[in-house]
Design an enzyme around this catalytic site. Structure first.
Site, PDB file in Angstrom:
ATOM      1  N   SER A 120       0.814  -1.209   0.000  1.00  0.00           N
ATOM      2  CA  SER A 120       0.000   0.000   0.000  1.00  0.00           C
ATOM      3  C   SER A 120       0.849   1.262   0.000  1.00  0.00           C
ATOM      4  CB  SER A 120      -0.930   0.002   1.221  1.00  0.00           C
ATOM      5  OG  SER A 120      -0.197  -0.188   2.415  1.00  0.00           O
ATOM      6  N   HIS A 141      -2.607  -3.000  -5.860  1.00  0.00           N
ATOM      7  CA  HIS A 141      -3.027  -2.601  -4.513  1.00  0.00           C
ATOM      8  C   HIS A 141      -4.543  -2.695  -4.390  1.00  0.00           C
ATOM      9  CE1 HIS A 141      -3.549   0.771  -1.324  1.00  0.00           C
ATOM     10  NE2 HIS A 141      -3.558  -0.427  -0.781  1.00  0.00           N
ATOM     11  N   GLU A 153      -5.609  -0.211  -7.291  1.00  0.00           N
ATOM     12  CA  GLU A 153      -4.578   0.689  -7.800  1.00  0.00           C
ATOM     13  C   GLU A 153      -3.524  -0.139  -8.527  1.00  0.00           C
ATOM     14  OE1 GLU A 153      -3.531   4.664  -5.381  1.00  0.00           O
ATOM     15  OE2 GLU A 153      -3.268   2.845  -4.216  1.00  0.00           O
ATOM     16  N   ASN A 191      -3.479   6.085  -0.379  1.00  0.00           N
ATOM     17  CA  ASN A 191      -2.882   6.275   0.947  1.00  0.00           C
ATOM     18  C   ASN A 191      -2.075   7.566   1.057  1.00  0.00           C
ATOM     19  OD1 ASN A 191      -3.982   4.083   2.277  1.00  0.00           O
ATOM     20  ND2 ASN A 191      -2.477   2.680   1.421  1.00  0.00           N
TER      21      ASN A 191
END
Length: 292
Positions: A120, A141, A153, A191
Site C-alpha cells: 500500500s 493494490h 490501484e 494512501n
C-alpha cells in the site's frame, strides 16, 4: 499477454484471504500460502465465512460460493506458488519482509510467471529490483475489505513492461474491479491522501482539540465520511498506518508527514486497533468504547 489461469497468494491474513476470495470467485484456481498451515487454514476458514455472508445477502448464490471455495488450495511450500501464472505477495507492510519473500520465491518461478505486490506504500521499483524479472513485476493494490471494495490501484515500476501492465489491468477487471493507475511514488494515490488525514486526526486528538468520539462524529456528519478517521485507523491497523506514514516521511522528506507521537505510542503498546482488541477504541466488550 500471459493467459492467467492460476494465482498464487502469499499471505493468508485479511488482505491475502480477501484477494484469494475474489480471485476464486473470478474463476481462477488459487494457491494460498503463509508461514504455517494453521494460518493458511484460518485464512481459508475466513474466506468460507465471507462467502457465506455474501450468500446470505444475495450477492452470490450457494453454487458460486461452493465453486469458489473448491478452487482454493493450501500451498504449504512456497515452491507451489512459483508454479502459478501470477504470484501476488500480500504480507505485512514491511519492505524487508516483502523482499525476503520474493527472494525465496525466485528459484521456483516458471519463466513466464508474473509477480505482483499488494503493498500500500512501498516502491514497486525497489521490490522488483530484488527479482530476476523486474519487467514482469507490478503493484496490484487491492482495497480493504477486498470483496467489497471496487478499486485496484495499479502501479508500474520503472522497469515494468507494457504486456505486464496490460495483463494486470485485464486481470483486475476480470475480478469485477475498477482500476486506477498510480505512479511509483510513496503511498501511491489512495494512501497518499487518506493516511495523512488519519495521522492529522490523531494529532487533533493528541493536541486536545477533540475527543475520539468528537473527532469521528465531526468527520462522519460534517464531511459525510462513512467511518470516522480514528475508527478507520483502527480498522486498517495502526501498525500499518504508522508504516505508511514512515514511508511518506522518509520517501518525501517533508515534515508534514511526520507520524504523530500518539500513533507511535499506541503501536508501541501493541494497541493496533480492531485486530488486537484495542486501538483508539476498546473492542473487547459488546460495544466499542473510546480509549481516550
Amino acid at each position: 499477454m500471459v493467459d492467467i489461469k492460476t494465482v498464487g497468494v502469499i499471505g493468508a491474513g485479511q488482505m491475502g484471504s480477501g484477494i484469494a476470495h475474489v480471485c476464486a470467485l473470478g474463476g481462477y484456481d488459487v494457491r494460498l500460502h503463509d508461514v504455517s498451515r494453521e494460518r493458511i487454514d484460518a485464512g481459508i476458514a475466513l474466506i468460507g465465512k465471507n462467502l457465506a455472508r455474501q450468500v446470505s445477502r444475495n450477492i452470490i448464490d450457494q453454487a458460486a460460493a461452493d465453486a469458489a471455495l473448491a478452487r482454493i488450495s493450501a500451498a504449504e511450500n512456497v515452491e507451489a506458488i512459483g508454479q502459478t501464472d501470477l504470484a501476488i505477495e500480500a504480507a505485512t507492510e514491511n519492505e524487508e519482509v516483502k523482499k525476503a519473500i520474493f527472494r525465496s520465491l525466485q528459484p521456483h518461478l516458471k519463466p513466464d510467471t508474473l509477480l505482483a505486490s499488494n503493498t500500500s506504500s512501498i516502491s514497486i521499483t525497489r521490490l522488483a529490483s530484488t527479482t530476476d524479472r523486474p519487467e514482469r513485476f507490478i503493484g496490484l493494490h487491492f482495497m480493504n475489505p477486498v470483496p467489497l471494495m471496487k478499486l485496484v490501484e495499479i502501479i508500474r515500476g520503472i522497469a515494468t513492461d507494457v504486456p505486464t501492465y496490460e495483463t494486470a489491468v485485464a486481470f483486475a477487471k476480470s475480478l469485477g474491479k475498477i482500476t486506477s493507475n498510480a505512479e511509483d511514488f510513496p503511498a501511491f494515490i489512495v494512501n497518499r491522501v487518506l493516511v495523512p488525514m488519519i495521522n492529522e486526526a490523531i494529532y487533533t486528538l493528541y493536541e486536545g482539540v477533540g475527543t475520539v468520539e468528537a473527532i469521528d462524529t465531526a468527520m462522519k456528519l460534517g464531511a459525510n465520511h462513512p467511518m470516522g478517521p480514528l475508527e478507520l485507523g483502527d480498522f486498517i491497523g495502526l501498525d500499518t498506518v504508522l508504516s505508511i506514514m514512515n514511508v511518506l516521511y522518509e520517501g518525501l522528506a517533508d515534515s508534514k508527514y511526520r507520524p504523530c507521537p500518539l500513533l507511535v505510542k499506541y503501536v508501541e503498546a501493541g494497541w493496533l486497533g480492531k485486530k488486537t482488541g484495542r486501538g483508539f477504541y476498546d473492542y473487547r466488550g459488546e460495544v466499542p468504547v473510546p480509549t481516550r
